[in-house]
Every structure is written in structure tokens, then in C-alpha cells.
Design a protein around this motif. Structure first.
Motif, PDB file in Angstrom:
ATOM      1  N   VAL A 313       1.109  -1.411  -0.026  1.00 16.71           N
ATOM      2  CA  VAL A 313       0.348   0.011  -0.364  1.00 16.71           C
ATOM      3  C   VAL A 313       0.925   1.212   0.099  1.00 16.71           C
ATOM      4  O   VAL A 313       2.369   1.161   0.135  1.00 16.71           O
ATOM      5  CB  VAL A 313      -1.532  -0.062   1.504  1.00 16.71           C
ATOM      6  CG1 VAL A 313      -2.182  -1.122   1.225  1.00 16.71           C
ATOM      7  CG2 VAL A 313       0.226  -0.311   2.379  1.00 16.71           C
ATOM      8  N   SER A 359      -6.085   0.569   5.204  1.00 14.68           N
ATOM      9  CA  SER A 359      -5.757   0.444   3.636  1.00 14.68           C
ATOM     10  C   SER A 359      -5.342  -0.411   2.993  1.00 14.68           C
ATOM     11  O   SER A 359      -6.081  -0.593   1.609  1.00 14.68           O
ATOM     12  CB  SER A 359      -4.294   1.380   3.073  1.00 14.68           C
ATOM     13  OG  SER A 359      -4.278   1.731   1.979  1.00 14.68           O
ATOM     14  N   THR A 363      -8.590  -1.380  -0.552  1.00 19.29           N
ATOM     15  CA  THR A 363      -8.405  -1.661  -1.804  1.00 19.29           C
ATOM     16  C   THR A 363      -9.770  -1.982  -2.697  1.00 19.29           C
ATOM     17  O   THR A 363     -10.310  -2.851  -2.427  1.00 19.29           O
ATOM     18  CB  THR A 363      -7.110  -2.721  -2.247  1.00 19.29           C
ATOM     19  OG1 THR A 363      -5.863  -2.176  -1.139  1.00 19.29           O
ATOM     20  CG2 THR A 363      -6.952  -2.045  -3.049  1.00 19.29           C
ATOM     21  N   HIS A 366     -11.418  -6.580  -3.869  1.00 20.90           N
ATOM     22  CA  HIS A 366     -10.904  -6.682  -2.285  1.00 20.90           C
ATOM     23  C   HIS A 366     -11.699  -7.706  -2.094  1.00 20.90           C
ATOM     24  O   HIS A 366     -11.537  -9.062  -1.009  1.00 20.90           O
ATOM     25  CB  HIS A 366     -10.524  -6.026  -0.745  1.00 20.90           C
ATOM     26  CG  HIS A 366     -10.095  -6.937  -0.407  1.00 20.90           C
ATOM     27  ND1 HIS A 366      -8.627  -7.700  -0.354  1.00 20.90           N
ATOM     28  CD2 HIS A 366     -10.364  -7.654   1.189  1.00 20.90           C
ATOM     29  CE1 HIS A 366      -8.258  -8.242   0.745  1.00 20.90           C
ATOM     30  NE2 HIS A 366      -9.320  -8.268   1.357  1.00 20.90           N
ATOM     31  N   GLY A 387      -2.804  -1.827  -3.673  1.00 20.36           N
ATOM     32  CA  GLY A 387      -3.354  -2.845  -4.678  1.00 20.36           C
ATOM     33  C   GLY A 387      -3.101  -3.114  -5.569  1.00 20.36           C
ATOM     34  O   GLY A 387      -4.458  -4.477  -6.438  1.00 20.36           O
TER      35      GLY A 387
END
Length: 392
Positions: A313, A359, A363, A366, A387
């Protein structure tokens, strides 16, 4: 691709022949770089032709196996293509223009030029360099693999001797039960990393620990006359000190990365640019000693092996944002406790690890990543962007 390494034993004249082969590889690589400088439009195939031309022109180059000469030209093209890629991507700073090599330490053979013994305890190099038969000693077992699976054999010279590396074409996959755990990691200098649960791992500082032996070995080198045999011996001792430190750092990164991957299904970490961070001369030695990049590489490798998800990230504001309310609380590096007006009071690194985990989990795309194929969920090519490990 697996790489197995064995310590090799032989006679002094055999090691001298290995050194001669290594110098020949360096000569061919530098000649190819020089050819490319004179002919900028030349491609990979033009460089491959140079290996045969050099063999006809120089007898010592002809003594080296043809596949080893080809591997040397591939090294030259690798440096050239990396320079082209950096120019196309317009990276900031230097683009890595190919340089002439001065300290080559290995020679690489492909499928010919060597023959492994039936008991896998020795190897014979059959080219004209005169290396001959070398004994192998190591903990790896080569009997599990067929000779045609060995795609490359590499002779490596180090401060403590000579090694033989076997590059075996096999895909390593291990099956583990899901742990149903997710974790965020914040690397640092006070502790190697702090996870989102508040656990800390001590920073071993191998370079700092070995600094005393290193300084003493460096003084011995400085006292010797340049070009003398005693100076050469002192340099070898200094090289062994550096080699031990690098091995300690690598071993620590491997064991720690494997432990983290096998204990969690999803691992989130910062996409740090170490190259930019070490420009700070006050922290450069400590950052290099920590070995964060090596730890990340092994995280991604074990992620592919065990089918875990690894996510890199953006590190921006991870140490400033509050993990409870999301407000940015500016703090200097000397401030080690995060205190927010919402009442959140946490260790600075613990707070950052929670932000990193949030974070990663937030994403885009996800949802349902636990059902993704492991080859699409993690790996070297899937952790460059924020991501990116979920784009598959």
C-alpha cells in the motif's frame, strides 16, 4: 525455479581455472557492452553473435564453453534492456547506463559444459578451462530431480571459498490450512516491524553488532602494502566479516518472512522506495542495515509458495493518520506516541500498522480475494502499485 547451493572443494589449480573462467566472462560481457556503445541499434541477437566472434579472435575465450559465453552476452543485454526500460518508464534520477564490470565473481553454464555424477556428490566441468572434477558439500538433495530439470549451473566465488549453484526448473507449492488472520506491518528502526496487533520484532542490527570486527579488519588492510600477499590475506578476512553480516541479514529475513506468511492469510505492508530513503545520510546506514527490501522480497516469495495474499500500500500519511477517527495528527520522528483529540492513544508504529491494514483491506476489488488463485493474488509483479496484488 529453485536454486540449490553447494560448497565445492578442489585443488588450487582448479580454483585458478575457475578464476580464469570468471575473468573470461567479465571480458566477454564488457566487450559486448563496448560493441553496443559503438552500435546503439544492435539487439540481443547481435550480442549473441559476438560470443562466437570473440571465441575466434581470442584463444582464452574459445576455451570457455559456448553456453557460458552466451550467458555472458545475456548479462550484457540484461544491463542494456534495464537501461531501456528505465528510460521508457521515465524514472526520476539516473537511468542506469550500462557500465563496464570490474568485480565479476561468477560464471554460468547452461545445459552443456558440465556433467553431474550419479551419486550427486561431485560435478565435472568439461570445457577447455581445465576446471575438472569438483566435490560438492551441502544440505540439499539433488537426487529428487532429473538432470534435465537443471537448467543452469553457476560457479560463484566468495570470500570464504567457491560454491556451485544449481538452477532447477520446478514450481514450489505448499498447501497450508487457512489461518483466518489478517495483519498489517509497519517496518521501523527501533523495532524491525510492528504489526497491527501491537506485537514488535526486535531490530537485530547485524551491521552495528559487527562494526567492531569490521573496523579492526579494515585497519589491518590499511596497514599492509598495496599489492602484497599480506594485504590480499587481510582483504580476504575483511570480506569474510562482510559476508557473515550479509548472511545473517538474509537468514533473519527468510525466517521472519516465512513465519509471517504461514501465520496469516493476508499480509499488508508499505510500498517503500528504499532507494530514495537512503538519500538521508543521517539514517542511510540504519535503513540499509535493517534490510526491509529483502524482507519484502521474501514475503512475496513465500506468499506465492503458500498461496497467501500480499498487498503493498501507499506509505503516505500512514504514520500521521489516526486509526480511530481518521484525522491527520502531524508528528515528528522523535514523537513515538500517537495522541489524538478523539481519545486514541497508541504507540506510533502500532497506529501506523493498523492504518496500513485498513488501507490494504479497503483496496478496490478486495471483495472475495480469498477465492482468487494464488498466482494472481501475490507475487513480484503484483505488489508494485497500491492494491496491485488484487488486479488479477
Amino acid at each position: 525455479m529453485l536454486v540449490f547451493e553447494f560448497k565445492t572443494y578442489g585443488k588450487p589449480e582448479q580454483f585458478a581455472a575457475i578464476d580464469d573462467a570468471i575473468r573470461t566472462v567479465q571480458f566477454i560481457r564488457n566487450k559486448c557492452i563496448h560493441f553496443w556503445m559503438d552500435n546503439p541499434k544492435s539487439n540481443k541477437y547481435d550480442l549473441n553473435k559476438q560470443s562466437a566472434i570473440l571465441a575466434k579472435e581470442f584463444p582464452f575465450a574459445d576455451e570457455l564453453n559456448s553456453t557460458a559465453r552466451q550467458a555472458a552476452t545475456e548479462r550484457a543485454w540484461s544491463a542494456i534492456s534495464r537501461f531501456y526500460d528505465n528510460c521508457k518508464s521515465k524514472i526520476a534520477g539516473k537511468k542506469g547506463f550500462p557500465q563496464f564490470q570490474k568485480d565479476n565473481r561468477s560464471v554460468e553454464y547452461k545445459v552443456s559444459g558440465w556433467k553431474l555424477a550419479l551419486d550427486r556428490k561431485s560435478i565435472v566441468f568439461t570445457d577447455k578451462k581445465g576446471i575438472g572434477k569438483l566435490k560438492l558439500k551441502g544440505t540439499r538433495e539433488l537426487n529428487f530431480y532429473q538432470p534435465d530439470q537443471i537448467k543452469r549451473v553457476r560457479l560463484v566465488r566468495r570470500a570464504d571459498g567457491y560454491y556451485v549453484q544449481f538452477c532447477i526448473s520446478v514450481e514450489r507449492q505448499e498447501v497450508r490450512e487457512p489461518t483466518h488472520q489478517t495483519i498489517g506491518l509497519d517496518v521501523g528502526l527501533e523495532s524491525f516491524y510492528t504489526d497491527s496487533l501491537g506485537n514488535k520484532v526486535e531490530n537485530p542490527q547485524f551491521y552495528r553488532t559487527g562494526a567492531r570486527k569490521m573496523k579492526r579488519a579494515q585497519r589491518l588492510v590499511s596497514r599492509k602494502v598495496k599489492g602484497s600477499s599480506n594485504r590480499h590475506k587481510a582483504r580476504v578476512k575483511l570480506g569474510r566479516v562482510h559476508l557473515k553480516i550479509s548472511r545473517q541479514r538474509k537468514d533473519h529475513a527468510i525466517k521472519l518472512a516465512r513465519c509471517v506468511i504461514t501465520s496469516n492469510d493476508v499480509v499488508v505492508y508499505e510500498n517503500l522506495r528504499i532507494k530514495n530513503m537512503v538519500k538521508n545520510h543521517c539514517l542511510a546506514k540504519s535503513i540499509s542495515d535493517a534490510g526491509w527490501y529483502q524482507f519484502r522480497i521474501w514475503l512475496e516469495y513465500f506468499g506465492r509458495v503458500f498461496g497467501r495474499i500480499t498487498i503493498a500500500v501507499n506509505p503516505a500519511y500512514t504514520s500521521q493518520e489516526c486509526s480511530l477517527c481518521g484525522v491527520v495528527v502531524k508528528k515528528s520522528l522523535s514523537t513515538r506516541t500517537h495522541v489524538c483529540q478523539c481519545g486514541c492513544r497508541l504507540d506510533r508504529d502500532h497506529n501506523a500498522a493498523i492504518i496500513i491494514l485498513k488501507s490494504g483491506l479497503g483496496t478496490v476489488g478486495h471483495t472475495g480475494t480469498f477465492a482468487l488463485d494464488a498466482s494472481n493474488a501475490s507475487g513480484e509483479s503484483t505488489s508494485i502499485l497500491v492494491g496491485a496484488s488484487l488486479l488479477g
